[in-house]
Every structure is written in C-alpha cells, then in structure tokens.
Write an enzyme that holds these catalytic residues in place. Structure first.
Site, PDB file in Angstrom:
ATOM      1  N   HIS A 270       0.837  -1.213   0.000  1.00 21.33           N
ATOM      2  CA  HIS A 270       0.000   0.000   0.000  1.00 21.33           C
ATOM      3  C   HIS A 270       0.870   1.261   0.000  1.00 21.33           C
ATOM      4  O   HIS A 270       0.887   1.973  -0.979  1.00 21.33           O
ATOM      5  CB  HIS A 270      -1.014   0.043   1.159  1.00 21.33           C
ATOM      6  N   ASP A 321      -4.845  -8.215  -3.257  1.00 22.73           N
ATOM      7  CA  ASP A 321      -5.109  -8.028  -1.832  1.00 22.73           C
ATOM      8  C   ASP A 321      -6.365  -8.759  -1.348  1.00 22.73           C
ATOM      9  O   ASP A 321      -6.343  -9.959  -1.158  1.00 22.73           O
ATOM     10  CB  ASP A 321      -5.165  -6.520  -1.549  1.00 22.73           C
TER      11      ASP A 321
HETATM   12  C1  NGQ Z   1      -5.289  -8.064   6.118  1.00 21.21           C
HETATM   13  N1  NGQ Z   1      -5.918  -6.194   4.731  1.00 21.21           N
HETATM   14  O1  NGQ Z   1      -4.331  -8.464   6.755  1.00 21.21           O
HETATM   15  O2  NGQ Z   1      -6.047  -8.830   5.504  1.00 21.21           O
HETATM   16  C2  NGQ Z   1      -5.514  -6.574   6.030  1.00 21.21           C
HETATM   17  C3  NGQ Z   1      -6.546  -6.168   7.022  1.00 21.21           C
HETATM   18  C4  NGQ Z   1      -5.207  -5.319   8.935  1.00 21.21           C
HETATM   19  C5  NGQ Z   1      -5.601  -4.998   4.275  1.00 21.21           C
HETATM   20  N2  NGQ Z   1      -4.838  -4.240   5.015  1.00 21.21           N
HETATM   21  C6  NGQ Z   1      -6.108  -6.385   8.417  1.00 21.21           C
HETATM   22  N3  NGQ Z   1      -6.047  -4.562   3.125  1.00 21.21           N
HETATM   23  O3  NGQ Z   1      -4.542  -4.630   8.171  1.00 21.21           O
HETATM   24  O4  NGQ Z   1      -5.144  -5.191  10.140  1.00 21.21           O
HETATM   25 ZN    ZN Z   2      -3.125  -7.058   2.747  1.00 15.77          ZN
END
Ligand code: NGQ
Ligand code: ZN
Length: 454
Positions: A270, A321
């Site tokens: 990101h 993602d």
């Molecule tokens: C994840 N996803 O690990 O799946 C994360 C969400 C987080 C994104 N950041 C959970 N898009 O970052 O705490």
């Molecule tokens: Zn992620």
C-alpha cells in the site's frame, strides 16, 4: 531436454514490441526469444503475447467473502468495520475451505494474466487459536492450491503478535494469526518444506504491519529468511499513520526506512500515505511499493502519490489483496483512474508525450512484481521463467489494435475474455480464457461457499 516452440505475430519483449517472435522453452524457462522469424508448420501460433504479471499481494481466503461487505452497517463504515466483517468470515474457515477458495482465486488470477502470486498468509491456526497438529497445515493448503492451479507461488508466512503499536495484546478476532518467535521459526521451517516440492516456488517472510509486530520481533523475523522477499503492510490508513506517530514520533514508512535496512528485497504494501520526503526515500531505497488499487478503492484507503513516486524513480508492483475482484487489467486501470480523479487530468502516470499509459504501467508492474516476489528478471527473454499469456485479437475491444494500442485497449477498454491462453513454467494452464481445471475448481468452490454461507 525436450523443447517447446511457440510463435507469435507480435510480442512485448524487454526492448519493446517485436513482430514474428518465436519463444523456445525448456525446463520451465525461456531458452531463446527470436524476433523476425518465420513460423514453422509444427509450431503453435498466436497473435499477441505478453509476459505474465505477478500479483504481489493476496489474502486468498478473502475471495470467499467478495461482495459480502458492501451493505451499510449501523454507523460510519470504513476499513476497520470491514475488518470486523472479514474477521467474522475467517473465523469459520477450515483448511479444506481455505484450499478450495485459494484454488478458485488462483485460477481466476491465471485467467486474467497473473502467473505468480505473493500469498501474504496469516490464517495459521484452528478457530480456537491453537496451532493445528501439523503447524503448517494452512501453508500446505495454500501450496496445494498453487500446485493444483499451476500458478507460481511466493509464500509469505506472516508474523502477527499484537493488536496495535506498542505491543498491545492481540484481540480475540486475531487468535488464528498469532505466533511467538519460536513458533514462527518452526512455521518457517515447515513452510520451507511445503514449498520445496512446488515448481519454482519462493519463500519470503511478512511481518504483518508495524501495528502487529514490535521492533525486536521485526528484526528477529527478518533474520529468519535468507535472501528471500520481505513484505509488510504500511501506511494504508490514516489512523495507522496517526497511531504510529503517537507511538514513535515517526510515520510508518519513515520509521521503517529509519529502523530497518529497507532495500530491494522489501515490498511495502500500500504505502498509501506518504510525505514528499517519504516518497523520495522509499523510491531511493529500491524497494517495491505493493499497490492494490482495486482493494484500496474498495476499502477507502486513499490515493497513492503516483506521479511524485514515479518521478523519483520508485518501483511498483500490483496486488489483488482482498480479492474482491481478481483482474490484472482492472488493477492497472484502477491505478491510473485514481490518479485521474485526484488530479482531474488524463494519462497521469505515463512518463512523456506519446508514451502509452497501459504499456508503461504494465512494464513497471512486471519488473517490480518479479523483484518483489523474488523471481527477477521477468519478461520474454532467455533465462526468464516461461510465464506469459496471449490476447484474443478477435475480442471486440481489441480488434485492429497493434502494439501499445493493444495493451491500452486491454487495460482500459476490454472486459472478460480478452485474455486467451496462459502459460506458467512453460505449461499451458489456460486456453480460451478458461483454466484447464475450471469446472472442477469452480464446483468445489461453490460447494464450499454454499456450506459456509448456509
Ligand atoms: C489483512 N488487509 O491483513 O487482511 C488486512 C486487514 C489489517 C488490508 N490491510 C487487516 N487490506 O490490516 O489489520
Ligand atoms: Zn493485505
């Protein structure tokens, strides 16, 4: 060693488009790429070939909840409320479920032109948080899905230990992710074994985010992978930036650049919220920014400072993602479109007058993706993996197009079906836009999802 020869009317080579191209493949690699040659009668022929892209950031299991978090909740939906929905979904998944969902996701990736996936894998344990009897059960399911579909796998086992900056204890919804350092070292060893039998797999490591690991843990984990890729979520949400500032006085990307030896092995996933100074420093580090524009739009993350980063020579890769939609062209398009909306301009990420936005973004994602997943150099050249795809030049969106106009039309104007055939490691996995095991994979996936949602 048996050789395979394929002939293309035109192909995107590292130096640019070439006509009448023969690729000679052996042992999963490109042995030779020759331009200006006449096709032999025995050679399989296609109109247009492009090198396969890397999907640098996937949480495969999230494909199973795609479209199920689009209903407004009681108040102010945002990334964090989405995460609660996601945690509730993953709470129920068995290893069989994860394998079935990952196979569907990987088949879809292949069908759109992704030939390798970086699986940022953190769903390690049983629903009660206890490790499975086989600690690498889930990693093996990911590897099995890669083996079934034939996609190249860079497995990125995730270390996750805390709910937020300052080493806060994890929340109940995070119990399936949590390891201590010893447990994680054992998981890395098992993951090395799980990927060793896969064709051309790579093993990296992924501290989840600065929220989820302490500085000491970060350094300990990085030492657990010799030479492999290092991926971390960074600066996706403004709240994360604010919390990081409150914790350390520095922003997440600046903190990483100050405290970790961020270099070509790193992928900062990101990296949305950057100051001008961070843009310059990240670009200069040689690390890849792992951009996931479709998910970033879906989650309301923000807009990456694209023009400044590219002007500074920054490297990028593309990831799907959350897998809310799996489509390589859609990621390239979304990356440019967010910039157009932001700057109220067109062809924002093309470098110079006359440059093709689609071709330039494609080539950047190709190089950065291969670097981030530990398989550089990519591209249709001798020594590179035999990973590529063809476009259907009869597709209405592509007819009459040549060279860069073909890529631009694929990225901005085409829809499903524009990708025709896909090879990974020299094996043809997709023909007529369909994975060779499409029906079996989809049938198992439908059964799995029906059971989960019942
Ligand atoms: C994840 N996803 O690990 O799946 C994360 C969400 C987080 C994104 N950041 C959970 N898009 O970052 O705490
Ligand atoms: Zn992620």
């Amino acid at each position: 060693m048996p050789e395979t020869r394929l002939w293309f009317g035109s192909a995107l080579l590292p130096e640019g488009w070439a006509d009448n191209v023969r690729l000679t493949l052996a042992d999963g690699k490109i042995l030779r790429a020759e331009a200006g040659v006449v096709a032999a009668a025995s050679e399989e022929r296609h109109a247009v070939a492009l090198p396969g892209l890397a999907d640098v950031h996937s949480h495969a299991f999230q494909r199973g909840m795609a479209g199920l978090a689009e209903r407004r909740g009681p108040e102010g939906d945002n990334f964090w409320t989405w995460r609660e929905v996601m945690y509730r979904f993953l709470d129920r998944l068995t290893p069989e479920d994860v394998e079935a969902i990952a196979a569907e996701a990987y088949a879809e990736m292949l069908e759109t032109g992704f030939t390798r996936v970086g699986e940022f894998h953190y769903l390690h344990h049983a629903p009660d948080g206890a490790p499975y009897a086989n600690r690498a059960e889930m990693a093996e399911r990911i590897a099995a899905a890669a083996a079934q579909t034939g996609i190249g796998l860079t497995l990125l086992p995730v270390f996750y230990a805390h709910a937020n900056f300052g080493g806060l204890p994890p929340a109940p919804g995070q119990r399936r992710f949590i390891n201590d350092l010893d447990g994680f070292a054992a998981l890395m060893d098992d993951s090395r074994r799980a990927t060793a039998t896969l064709d051309n797999a790579r093993l990296g490591v992924a501290p989840h985010s600065l929220r989820a690991v302490t500085p000491d843990e970060l350094h300990a984990i990085i030492a657990m992978v010799e030479g492999g890729p290092i991926h971390i979520h960074a600066a996706e949400q403004t709240k994360e930036v604010e919390d990081c500032l409150a914790w350390s006085g520095a922003r997440p990307v600046a903190w990483l650049l100050d405290h970790a030896a961020v270099d070509l092995r790193w992928c900062l996933v990101h990296a949305t919220h950057l100051t001008a100074a961070e843009v310059g420093r990240l670009a200069a580090s040689g690390a890849v920014a792992g951009l996931c524009p479709v998910t970033e739009a879906n989650l309301g993350d923000g807009v990456f400072p694209g023009p400044a980063y590219l002007a500074a020579g920054g490297r990028l890769g593309l990831g799907t993602d959350s897998n809310v939609q799996i489509d390589a062209a859609a990621e390239l398009r979304a990356l440019e479109y967010e910039q157009r909306l932001m700057f109220r301009a067109r062809n924002v990420l093309a470098s110079a007058p006359g440059a093709s936005t689609g071709q330039e973004l494609f080539s950047r994602a190709l190089a950065g993706g291969a670097q981030a997943l530990g398989v550089a150099p990519a591209g249709l050249q001798a020594g590179a993996p035999a990973d590529f795809f063809t476009l259907d030049t009869d597709h209405p969106a592509l007819c009459g197009r040549k060279a860069n106009a073909m890529i631009d039309s694929w990225v901005f104007a085409a829809w499903r079906g524009a990708v025709d055939c896909v090879w990974r490691g020299g094996v043809k996995l997709v023909a007529n836009g369909r994975h060779r095991d499409r029906e079996a994979i989809a049938q198992r996936y439908r059964g799995t999802i029906a059971r989960i949602l019942a």
